[in-house]
Design an enzyme around this catalytic site. Structure first.
Site, mmCIF file in Angstrom:
data_model
loop_
_atom_site.group_PDB
_atom_site.id
_atom_site.type_symbol
_atom_site.label_atom_id
_atom_site.label_comp_id
_atom_site.label_asym_id
_atom_site.label_seq_id
_atom_site.Cartn_x
_atom_site.Cartn_y
_atom_site.Cartn_z
ATOM 1 N N LYS A 30 -0.556 7.348 -16.197
ATOM 2 C CA LYS A 30 0.111 6.167 -15.637
ATOM 3 C C LYS A 30 1.386 5.843 -16.422
ATOM 4 O O LYS A 30 2.427 5.555 -15.835
ATOM 5 C CB LYS A 30 -0.835 4.957 -15.598
ATOM 6 N N TYR A 67 -6.293 8.793 -17.697
ATOM 7 C CA TYR A 67 -5.729 7.997 -16.595
ATOM 8 C C TYR A 67 -4.518 7.201 -17.101
ATOM 9 O O TYR A 67 -3.444 7.208 -16.495
ATOM 10 C CB TYR A 67 -6.810 7.044 -16.088
ATOM 11 N N ASP A 110 -1.720 18.260 0.493
ATOM 12 C CA ASP A 110 -2.244 18.352 -0.865
ATOM 13 C C ASP A 110 -1.044 18.145 -1.798
ATOM 14 O O ASP A 110 -0.124 18.970 -1.829
ATOM 15 C CB ASP A 110 -2.860 19.748 -1.061
ATOM 16 N N ILE A 133 -8.779 -3.637 -7.589
ATOM 17 C CA ILE A 133 -8.560 -4.095 -6.214
ATOM 18 C C ILE A 133 -9.915 -4.265 -5.515
ATOM 19 O O ILE A 133 -10.721 -3.329 -5.497
ATOM 20 C CB ILE A 133 -7.710 -3.073 -5.410
ATOM 21 N N GLY A 163 -7.869 6.727 1.111
ATOM 22 C CA GLY A 163 -8.473 6.047 -0.036
ATOM 23 C C GLY A 163 -8.582 4.546 0.193
ATOM 24 O O GLY A 163 -8.277 4.033 1.276
ATOM 25 N N ASP A 170 -3.677 13.120 3.723
ATOM 26 C CA ASP A 170 -4.745 13.175 2.715
ATOM 27 C C ASP A 170 -5.225 14.625 2.633
ATOM 28 O O ASP A 170 -4.849 15.458 3.464
ATOM 29 C CB ASP A 170 -5.913 12.260 3.116
ATOM 30 N N ILE A 171 -6.069 14.911 1.633
ATOM 31 C CA ILE A 171 -6.691 16.241 1.599
ATOM 32 C C ILE A 171 -8.074 16.193 2.225
ATOM 33 O O ILE A 171 -8.743 17.204 2.356
ATOM 34 C CB ILE A 171 -6.823 16.823 0.168
ATOM 35 N N GLY A 193 -2.700 10.171 0.127
ATOM 36 C CA GLY A 193 -3.977 9.529 -0.240
ATOM 37 C C GLY A 193 -4.339 8.428 0.741
ATOM 38 O O GLY A 193 -4.938 7.414 0.380
#
Ligand code: AKB
Length: 318
Positions: free
Chosen positions: A146, A142, A53, A172, A11, A34-35, A8
């Site tokens: 987590k 989500y 991926d 963030i 991102g 990353d993808i 990732g």
């Protein structure tokens, strides 16, 4: 930590973490993955890039073997609002991706950093100064991924000895890459809108208080927890970390100190408001402070001043 893979990497966090890790550990030793296809500028930054991926264990394994990786920063995941829109895909990416990364780490002896989130808490969790160890019953997909991810990382450490570590990030705030699909994204969008139009319509109510952190502190936390002396760690995964907490109204006031004509309006989005209402107002991060000397450097005023400075320069060059 000598040879590092970041998933990732394009991102919001990845794009700044890769640069910091390359500064400290050497460009050739940090593989961004990353993808998405990186922009030419990213590919030109000195250092390897791989298409990975995370729902495909073979692809992760091939990158780890090819680059002799010993540490994986696993950042690829869907954020809270988009995970609510696509819960099945969120499970596949957030849980499936983490499982594959942990399996590769188990087989090939890697350490793993995984970010958890304030989203791992739910409305039954104590809201103020939320303790490190407390009730976690999130009501979002989500949050479910987590909490399950925190437990899975603990399991891989206890059962297989994989050196798993992580922090629970708050929202963030950053000026390099924009976040996408999160509930705390308003706290980034507000700066772009304030500088461009002196006007912002917020998707949360004026009084929604959430924990936040400026990107340089987030990067410092992600690196510091991985460099921490293992003998000092009582917890391993999911350390509460925070730097500040504020409401949209308080953030708007702080922005107004730099842009006096700034106007904020409110048009709450029911999905993101419900998610935000289920999250803590403020975290107690004393375990991170005592186990690996966590200490944020930015508060609301210094973060706002730095964001406005950097974004002014960025938007002028657009
Ligand atoms: C989100 O809003 O989904 C994230 C988070 C707090 O985990 N920024």
């Amino acid at each position: 930590m000598e040879r590092i893979l970041v998933t990732g990497a394009l991102g919001q966090i990845g794009s700044e973490l890769v640069a910091e890790l390359r500064n400290s550990y050497g460009s050739e030793n940090v593989v961004a993955s990353d993808i998405r296809v990186p922009r030419a500028e990213f590919l030109r930054t000195d250092g390897p890039f791989e298409y990975v991926d995370c729902t495909n264990q073979d692809q992760i394994q091939e990158a780890v073997v090819r680059h002799r990786i010993d540490t994986i920063y696993h950042l690829a995941a869907l954020l809270s609002a988009v995970a609510e829109e696509k819960p099945q895909q969120a499970w596949e990416i957030n849980m499936g991706g983490l499982f594959h990364v942990l399996e590769v780490a188990r087989k090939l002896g890697c350490s793993v950093f995984t970010p958890s989130s304030i989203g791992a808490f739910g409305s039954e969790t104590p809201k103020d100064l939320t303790p490190q160890d407390t009730l976690q019953r999130p009501s979002t997909m989500y949050g479910v991924t987590k909490v399950a991810g925190e437990l899975l990382c603990d399991y891989y450490y206890e059962r297989f000895g994989v050196d798993t570590r992580g922090v629970r990030f708050p929202g963030i705030i950053s000026h390099v890459a924009q976040p996408g699909g999160g509930t705390t994204d308003y706290a980034v969008e507000i700066f772009y809108q304030a500088l461009r139009y002196e006007h912002f319509t917020c998707f949360l109510t004026a009084e929604t208080r959430l924990d936040m952190m400026y990107m340089p502190d987030a990067i410092r936390a992600a690196v510091k927890v991985m460099e921490a002396e293992p003998g000092r760690l009582v917890h391993r995964n999911a350390f509460n970390v925070t730097a500040m907490n504020f409401t949209p109204e308080e953030l708007a006031d702080a922005i107004r100190a730099h842009i006096p004509g700034f106007v904020i309006e409110y048009d709450p989005d029911p999905v993101r408001q419900k998610i935000a209402d289920s999250w803590p107002n403020s975290l107690d991060d004393s375990s991170a402070r005592s186990e690996w000397d966590w200490q944020p450097q930015y508060d609301l005023e210094s973060m706002v001043a730095d964001m406005i400075d950097n974004l002014r320069r960025k938007l002028k060059n657009e």
